[in-house]
Write a protein that holds these residues in place. Structure first.
Motif, PDB file in Angstrom:
ATOM      1  N   VAL A  67      -5.481  81.497  29.675  1.00 22.68           N
ATOM      2  CA  VAL A  67      -4.302  80.927  29.025  1.00 22.68           C
ATOM      3  C   VAL A  67      -4.393  79.412  29.167  1.00 22.68           C
ATOM      4  O   VAL A  67      -4.363  78.880  30.284  1.00 22.68           O
ATOM      5  CB  VAL A  67      -2.995  81.444  29.656  1.00 22.68           C
ATOM      6  N   ALA A  68      -4.534  78.720  28.036  1.00 20.69           N
ATOM      7  CA  ALA A  68      -4.624  77.253  28.068  1.00 20.69           C
ATOM      8  C   ALA A  68      -3.248  76.648  28.257  1.00 20.69           C
ATOM      9  O   ALA A  68      -2.236  77.143  27.741  1.00 20.69           O
ATOM     10  CB  ALA A  68      -5.241  76.742  26.773  1.00 20.69           C
ATOM     11  N   ASN A  72       2.806  72.001  29.063  1.00 25.81           N
ATOM     12  CA  ASN A  72       3.684  73.125  29.393  1.00 25.81           C
ATOM     13  C   ASN A  72       5.125  72.858  28.988  1.00 25.81           C
ATOM     14  O   ASN A  72       6.066  73.204  29.710  1.00 25.81           O
ATOM     15  CB  ASN A  72       3.599  73.470  30.883  1.00 25.81           C
ATOM     16  N   THR A  73       5.313  72.235  27.829  1.00 25.18           N
ATOM     17  CA  THR A  73       6.668  71.967  27.327  1.00 25.18           C
ATOM     18  C   THR A  73       7.025  72.863  26.147  1.00 25.18           C
ATOM     19  O   THR A  73       8.026  72.632  25.476  1.00 25.18           O
ATOM     20  CB  THR A  73       6.800  70.496  26.881  1.00 25.18           C
ATOM     21  N   GLY A  74       6.214  73.872  25.882  1.00 18.24           N
ATOM     22  CA  GLY A  74       6.451  74.753  24.738  1.00 18.24           C
ATOM     23  C   GLY A  74       7.744  75.527  24.874  1.00 18.24           C
ATOM     24  O   GLY A  74       8.272  75.734  25.971  1.00 18.24           O
ATOM     25  N   LEU A  75       8.236  75.990  23.729  1.00 19.09           N
ATOM     26  CA  LEU A  75       9.550  76.622  23.676  1.00 19.09           C
ATOM     27  C   LEU A  75       9.500  78.099  23.333  1.00 19.09           C
ATOM     28  O   LEU A  75      10.556  78.718  23.165  1.00 19.09           O
ATOM     29  CB  LEU A  75      10.425  75.880  22.656  1.00 19.09           C
ATOM     30  N   VAL A  76       8.299  78.691  23.225  1.00 17.87           N
ATOM     31  CA  VAL A  76       8.213  80.100  22.861  1.00 17.87           C
ATOM     32  C   VAL A  76       7.305  80.888  23.810  1.00 17.87           C
ATOM     33  O   VAL A  76       6.827  81.972  23.466  1.00 17.87           O
ATOM     34  CB  VAL A  76       7.725  80.267  21.404  1.00 17.87           C
ATOM     35  N   GLY A  77       7.072  80.366  25.006  1.00 20.70           N
ATOM     36  CA  GLY A  77       6.276  81.093  25.990  1.00 20.70           C
ATOM     37  C   GLY A  77       4.804  81.164  25.670  1.00 20.70           C
ATOM     38  O   GLY A  77       4.104  82.057  26.161  1.00 20.70           O
ATOM     39  N   GLY A  78       4.285  80.228  24.899  1.00 22.32           N
ATOM     40  CA  GLY A  78       2.887  80.266  24.524  1.00 22.32           C
ATOM     41  C   GLY A  78       1.930  80.087  25.680  1.00 22.32           C
ATOM     42  O   GLY A  78       0.783  80.550  25.623  1.00 22.32           O
ATOM     43  N   ALA A  79       2.352  79.408  26.746  1.00 22.99           N
ATOM     44  CA  ALA A  79       1.483  79.177  27.901  1.00 22.99           C
ATOM     45  C   ALA A  79       1.935  79.973  29.118  1.00 22.99           C
ATOM     46  O   ALA A  79       1.544  79.666  30.247  1.00 22.99           O
ATOM     47  CB  ALA A  79       1.444  77.687  28.240  1.00 22.99           C
ATOM     48  N   ALA A  80       2.746  81.002  28.894  1.00 25.11           N
ATOM     49  CA  ALA A  80       3.288  81.793  30.003  1.00 25.11           C
ATOM     50  C   ALA A  80       2.347  82.949  30.319  1.00 25.11           C
ATOM     51  O   ALA A  80       2.476  84.056  29.786  1.00 25.11           O
ATOM     52  CB  ALA A  80       4.684  82.302  29.652  1.00 25.11           C
ATOM     53  N   GLY A 205      -9.333  79.674  20.510  1.00 13.57           N
ATOM     54  CA  GLY A 205     -10.225  78.760  21.207  1.00 13.57           C
ATOM     55  C   GLY A 205      -9.387  77.737  21.945  1.00 13.57           C
ATOM     56  O   GLY A 205      -8.175  77.620  21.709  1.00 13.57           O
ATOM     57  N   ILE A 206     -10.018  76.998  22.852  1.00 14.52           N
ATOM     58  CA  ILE A 206      -9.307  75.962  23.610  1.00 14.52           C
ATOM     59  C   ILE A 206      -9.717  74.594  23.078  1.00 14.52           C
ATOM     60  O   ILE A 206     -10.882  74.192  23.199  1.00 14.52           O
ATOM     61  CB  ILE A 206      -9.608  76.063  25.120  1.00 14.52           C
TER      62      ILE A 206
END
Length: 472
Positions: A67-68, A72-80, A205-206
């Protein structure tokens, strides 16, 4: 133990002190909205692209998912991340360099861990302008901006992040590196692969670096706040401002009365802009790199005509930077003001600009009927069709009981958006929060294509599993 072998391999890839577990990893296992409780085997902090590739190869060998994470300021849990036994968070904050600024090509090559604010400053120091602008500029990072195709305040003039990116450097699921930091404005030598990765939220991809377009710095700028009776007046005004200024409308923000009231109640430095309350407010910027002061004349002419046509109740034109900053402070205070007020249910939707008034005419009464006492707080980028149709809880409601109605509220709002040909994810992305909604609002053909692309680039579902599209 298997975990020990994985940790040892990760330490070999990035250094023992850059593999964080237990309490050391806790600061990275947070999610901005509190909708998820992230969990991961480890957080690794690579310093360069080769180290990211080594981590991916290591995770392939040990069958871990990646998980890239950047700001970590996203609002939809993309990095959770969500698996304490298998998920490895690759945090890119150490990759924070501006690698190059090419003044003659008007481009800047930036690593994924660079904050947006630092990228803006680097461009300014070189005598150029990087127009991507978000309220979270000091905390969000370039990698996340690319992963979500971030929009923000200047989309009406400069486009989304995708429109500013000319090339990428990407680490693929198997650890190979795609180098495409060419800075070319024309390249039709095959599929536009960069477009696949921008907005993919790390599921394909990252992205480790990107080359962006730069512009000449602004030489003149005029800010104004219009007090209006209807959103339709805002749409008319933005069209007139675009035409009169020669497409130099750079900011165009619609704000409801409720949104303004919350900002003034909770955020220092926010003041009621007019003596009389109005239902709607439109904040605009005209700006250009061309020398002179003619934009002030353009604004005055548009205001005079709007008064004559009965399109506005009042207007404030900022004649200095301090007044302009105060008006934009009001706009940027809307999200934290909603947080201070208590629980809210959020929607990040987009429609053709022409349909926004009709959407509000339908959605406002529909949501008030579904949730009696709810306080709708819509605001957003009317110039590009993006509204944050947020709902503050009734004044006498508790947070938990209000949030328990989120799914019903989402269905009411998103069904109207879908019927009108809009999107339920304008600029925040899908992440984990909205992935199930795609089955309701995306066609079978679209979802089949998304799954096919995911399968081709990430056959083992190793990259950000559970986000954007459910893996093969």
């Amino acid at each position: 133990m298997a975990d020990d072998a994985i940790i040892a391999a990760l330490q070999s890839a990035v250094g023992a002190d850059q593999v964080l577990c237990g309490d050391a990893a806790a600061p990275y296992l947070v999610e901005w909205r509190g909708a998820f409780r992230p969990a991961a085997l480890a957080v690794v902090r690579p310093a360069d692209t080769d180290a990211v590739a080594a981590v991916l190869r290591c995770c392939c060998t040990h069958d871990c998912a990646v998980v890239a994470q950047s700001g970590n300021t996203g609002l939809v849990g993309g990095a959770a991340a969500s698996d304490a036994r298998r998920h490895v968070i690759v945090n890119l904050e150490r990759m924070d360099r501006v690698r190059e600024i090419d003044i003659d090509n008007a481009t800047m090559t930036v690593e994924a861990g660079c904050t947006l604010a630092d990228a803006q400053r680097a461009a300014a120091d070189a005598g150029l302008y990087f127009p991507l602008s978000l309220a979270s500029r000091d905390r969000c990072r370039i990698g996340g901006n690319l992963a979500t195709n971030a929009g923000g305040l200047n989309v009406v003039r400069y486009g989304n992040t995708r429109d500013l990116a000319l090339g990428l450097e990407v680490v693929l699921a198997d650890g190979r590196i795609w180098h495409n930091l060419t800075g070319l404005r024309k390249d039709n030598s095959g599929f536009d692969l960069a477009d696949l990765f921008i907005g993919s939220e790390g599921a394909l991809g990252i992205v480790t670096a990107a080359v962006f377009k730069l512009y000449d710095p602004l030489a003149q700028q005029v800010t104004a706040l219009f007090a209006l009776d209807t959103p339709g007046q805002a749409v008319t005004l933005q069209r007139r401002l675009i035409a009169a200024s020669g497409h130099n409308l750079t900011g165009c923000e619609l704000m409801s009365r409720q949104a303004i009231a919350l900002a003034c109640a909770h955020i220092d430095g926010c003041r009621e802009p007019f003596d009389v309350d109005h239902e709607w407010y439109l904040l605009v910027d005209l700006a250009t790199s061309a020398r002179g002061h003619w934009l002030h004349d353009v604004m005055a002419q548009v205001v005079d005509q709007a008064r004559h046509d009965g399109l506005l109740g009042d207007v404030v034109i900022a004649h200095d930077d301090e007044r302009a900053a105060a008006l934009w402070h009001l706009r940027e205070s809307l999200p934290p003001a909603q947080v201070a007020e208590g629980a809210s249910i959020k929607h990040d939707i987009s429609l053709p600009v022409s349909k926004l008034p009709a959407f509000l005419d339908r959605a406002l009464p529909a949501i008030r009927e579904a949730l009696p006492g709810v306080r709708p707080c819509p605001f957003g980028h009317v110039g590009d069709g993006n509204l944050h149709f947020n709902l503050s809880k009734p004044a006498d409601a508790d947070d938990a009981s209000f949030l328990a109605q989120s799914e019903m509220a989402h269905t009411v709002v998103h069904d109207i958006v879908a019927e009108m040909g809009g999107s339920i994810a304008a600029e925040h992305g899908i992440g984990r929060l909205k992935v199930d909604a795609l089955a309701r609002y995306k066609s079978d053909v679209e979802r089949d294509m998304m799954r096919a692309i995911k399968k081709a680039l990430d056959p083992d579902n190793r990259l950000n599993p559970g986000a954007v599209v459910k893996g093969p």
